[in-house]
Design a protein around this motif. Structure first.
Motif, mmCIF file in Angstrom:
data_model
loop_
_atom_site.group_PDB
_atom_site.id
_atom_site.type_symbol
_atom_site.label_atom_id
_atom_site.label_comp_id
_atom_site.label_asym_id
_atom_site.label_seq_id
_atom_site.Cartn_x
_atom_site.Cartn_y
_atom_site.Cartn_z
ATOM 1 N N UNK A 35 1.104 -0.699 -0.044
ATOM 2 C CA UNK A 35 0.183 -0.125 -0.172
ATOM 3 C C UNK A 35 0.683 1.094 0.303
ATOM 4 N N UNK A 36 1.792 1.307 0.789
ATOM 5 C CA UNK A 36 2.889 2.602 0.404
ATOM 6 C C UNK A 36 3.432 2.610 -0.806
ATOM 7 N N UNK A 37 3.590 1.413 -1.232
ATOM 8 C CA UNK A 37 4.439 1.913 -2.406
ATOM 9 C C UNK A 37 2.771 2.379 -3.472
ATOM 10 N N UNK A 38 2.100 1.551 -3.391
ATOM 11 C CA UNK A 38 0.884 1.878 -4.678
ATOM 12 C C UNK A 38 0.881 3.664 -4.576
ATOM 13 N N UNK A 39 0.174 4.043 -2.750
ATOM 14 C CA UNK A 39 0.696 5.960 -2.503
ATOM 15 C C UNK A 39 1.173 6.473 -3.132
ATOM 16 N N UNK A 114 -8.845 11.808 -0.234
ATOM 17 C CA UNK A 114 -9.515 11.305 -0.768
ATOM 18 C C UNK A 114 -9.616 10.420 -0.471
ATOM 19 N N UNK A 115 -11.218 9.965 0.329
ATOM 20 C CA UNK A 115 -11.221 8.510 0.704
ATOM 21 C C UNK A 115 -11.614 7.120 0.042
ATOM 22 N N UNK A 116 -12.178 7.627 -1.271
ATOM 23 C CA UNK A 116 -11.845 6.870 -2.617
ATOM 24 C C UNK A 116 -10.231 6.372 -3.137
ATOM 25 N N UNK A 117 -10.009 7.168 -3.142
ATOM 26 C CA UNK A 117 -8.191 7.263 -3.743
ATOM 27 C C UNK A 117 -7.717 5.946 -2.495
ATOM 28 N N UNK A 118 -7.785 6.040 -1.216
ATOM 29 C CA UNK A 118 -6.806 5.259 -0.191
ATOM 30 C C UNK A 118 -7.923 4.218 -0.739
ATOM 31 N N UNK A 119 -8.996 3.777 -0.657
ATOM 32 C CA UNK A 119 -9.492 2.256 -0.273
ATOM 33 C C UNK A 119 -8.667 1.424 -1.988
ATOM 34 N N UNK A 120 -8.762 2.752 -2.679
ATOM 35 C CA UNK A 120 -9.070 1.662 -3.765
ATOM 36 C C UNK A 120 -7.042 1.096 -3.430
ATOM 37 N N UNK A 121 -5.946 2.552 -2.725
ATOM 38 C CA UNK A 121 -4.471 2.035 -2.714
ATOM 39 C C UNK A 121 -4.762 0.357 -1.862
ATOM 40 N N UNK A 192 -5.078 -6.454 -9.431
ATOM 41 C CA UNK A 192 -4.225 -5.490 -10.261
ATOM 42 C C UNK A 192 -3.407 -5.463 -11.635
ATOM 43 N N UNK A 193 -4.586 -6.479 -12.418
ATOM 44 C CA UNK A 193 -4.235 -6.609 -13.574
ATOM 45 C C UNK A 193 -4.746 -5.528 -13.988
ATOM 46 N N UNK A 194 -6.639 -5.112 -13.198
ATOM 47 C CA UNK A 194 -7.317 -4.335 -14.072
ATOM 48 C C UNK A 194 -6.811 -3.340 -13.769
ATOM 49 N N UNK A 195 -6.056 -2.548 -11.933
ATOM 50 C CA UNK A 195 -5.322 -1.429 -11.893
ATOM 51 C C UNK A 195 -4.977 -1.284 -13.044
ATOM 52 N N UNK A 196 -4.275 -1.624 -13.354
ATOM 53 C CA UNK A 196 -2.740 -1.520 -14.632
ATOM 54 C C UNK A 196 -3.609 -1.052 -15.711
ATOM 55 N N UNK A 197 -4.623 -1.115 -16.353
ATOM 56 C CA UNK A 197 -5.649 -0.751 -17.517
ATOM 57 C C UNK A 197 -5.586 0.334 -17.382
ATOM 58 N N UNK A 198 -5.323 0.801 -18.875
ATOM 59 C CA UNK A 198 -5.199 2.522 -18.334
ATOM 60 C C UNK A 198 -7.003 2.661 -19.025
ATOM 61 N N UNK A 199 -7.156 3.761 -18.172
ATOM 62 C CA UNK A 199 -8.616 4.298 -18.055
ATOM 63 C C UNK A 199 -9.544 2.829 -17.990
ATOM 64 N N UNK A 200 -9.400 2.392 -17.692
ATOM 65 C CA UNK A 200 -10.398 0.410 -17.296
ATOM 66 C C UNK A 200 -10.878 1.708 -16.253
ATOM 67 N N UNK A 201 -10.772 1.577 -15.445
ATOM 68 C CA UNK A 201 -11.596 1.830 -13.792
ATOM 69 C C UNK A 201 -11.562 3.516 -13.484
ATOM 70 N N UNK A 202 -12.171 3.276 -12.378
ATOM 71 C CA UNK A 202 -12.264 5.268 -12.375
ATOM 72 C C UNK A 202 -11.962 4.886 -11.072
ATOM 73 N N UNK A 203 -12.238 6.053 -10.498
ATOM 74 C CA UNK A 203 -11.931 6.352 -8.265
ATOM 75 C C UNK A 203 -12.817 5.619 -8.066
#
Length: 277
Positions: A35-39, A114-121, A192-203
């Motif tokens: 999580x720290x790396x992704x943050x 952003x709560x959503x950003x932290x939850x995503x991380x 992890x796979x879907x998170x790396x896809x450009x413009x696939x997932x929203x916040x």
């Protein structure tokens, strides 16, 4: 002869250290590191995760224990001191998630994050930690399913040490801990796979994806367990909560997409989309 694993990993100054504790702590440590790396990758500070964990971790543990105790309250009323005995298990993940989530809400508001950003991380790291933690249940010989046969377990192509340790209370048992751990690892990989896809997932959608995936699997696996917590004698608490979360997360995902057609991409703060994981 069956090779049964001892719940105690080793003794330290005469104090037993349990595999359960070691695996839970290991899962938490790995989750914090990822999580720290992704943050940092999405523009937050590495210390944001550490600062949250200083508050969130102890509160989540208390929440996990209280959740477990409340749904088996009669047992603990007979011997209240056992409420504090968590060395042998008795932590309900949903209780920890609820308590940790509430703590995160106030933490992000206080720090203007952003709560959503932290939850995503956090979401992929949390489900991986859950996968590791289930092996603590294995070491404790708990969170198992109904009676089965050795032949059935061998048919799953499980390692022999798992088969040996699924002989519990005089019979071989369904390895529900293994089913959930495997399901969680698959969920981690997919997130992890879907998170790396450009413009696939929203916040917020990495987190919602985690809720959908985990609750779907937990609903069916919980139905196989023999040690579930019950509400009104015949409703499995975790199964009911899984159903609510599964439907709720899908509704929220669809509602957010329809309500705001300009939702920002998850990776909006990056100059590139090269993930650290």
């Amino acid at each position: 002869m069956l090779a049964q694993i001892d719940r105690v990993a080793f003794d330290f100054l005469g104090f037993p250290i349990y595999w359960y504790a070691l695996l839970i702590v290991s899962g938490i440590a790995i989750a914090m590191w990822l999580s720290s790396r992704e943050a940092v990758r999405v523009g937050l500070k590495k210390d944001d995760v550490t600062d949250f964990m200083l508050w969130g971790l102890p509160i989540a543990i208390i929440g996990a224990r209280l959740y477990y105790v409340l749904f088996d309250i009669q047992l603990y009323l007979e011997d209240p001191i056992q409420i504090f005995n968590i060395r042998s298990g008795g932590l309900a993940i949903y209780g920890g998630l609820i308590a940790g989530g509430l703590t995160l809400y106030f933490f992000t508001r206080y720090h203007f994050i952003s709560l959503w950003t932290f939850l995503d991380i956090a979401a992929p790291s949390v489900i991986l930690a859950q996968a590791i933690g289930r092996w603590g249940n294995f070491m404790n010989h708990e969170a198992f399913g109904a009676k089965t046969t050795e032949a059935f377990l061998k048919g799953l192509h499980l390692p022999q040490f798992i088969i040996d340790n699924m002989y519990i209370e005089g019979a071989f048992r369904q390895p529900t801990f293994f089913y959930e751990s495997t399901w969680n690892v698959l969920g981690f990989i997919l997130l992890i796979v879907f998170r790396k896809k450009n413009h696939l997932l929203k916040q917020g959608e990495v987190f919602l994806g985690y809720i959908i995936w985990y609750s779907f699997g937990r609903f069916f696996i919980e139905g196989m367990r023999t040690d579930s917590l019950y509400l009104f004698a015949d409703i499995r608490v975790s199964q009911a909560l899984s159903a609510v979360l599964f439907v709720g997360a899908i509704v929220v995902l669809i509602w957010r997409r329809k309500k705001d057609t300009n939702l920002q991409d998850y990776d909006r703060t990056l100059g590139n989309n090269q993930s650290l994981l």
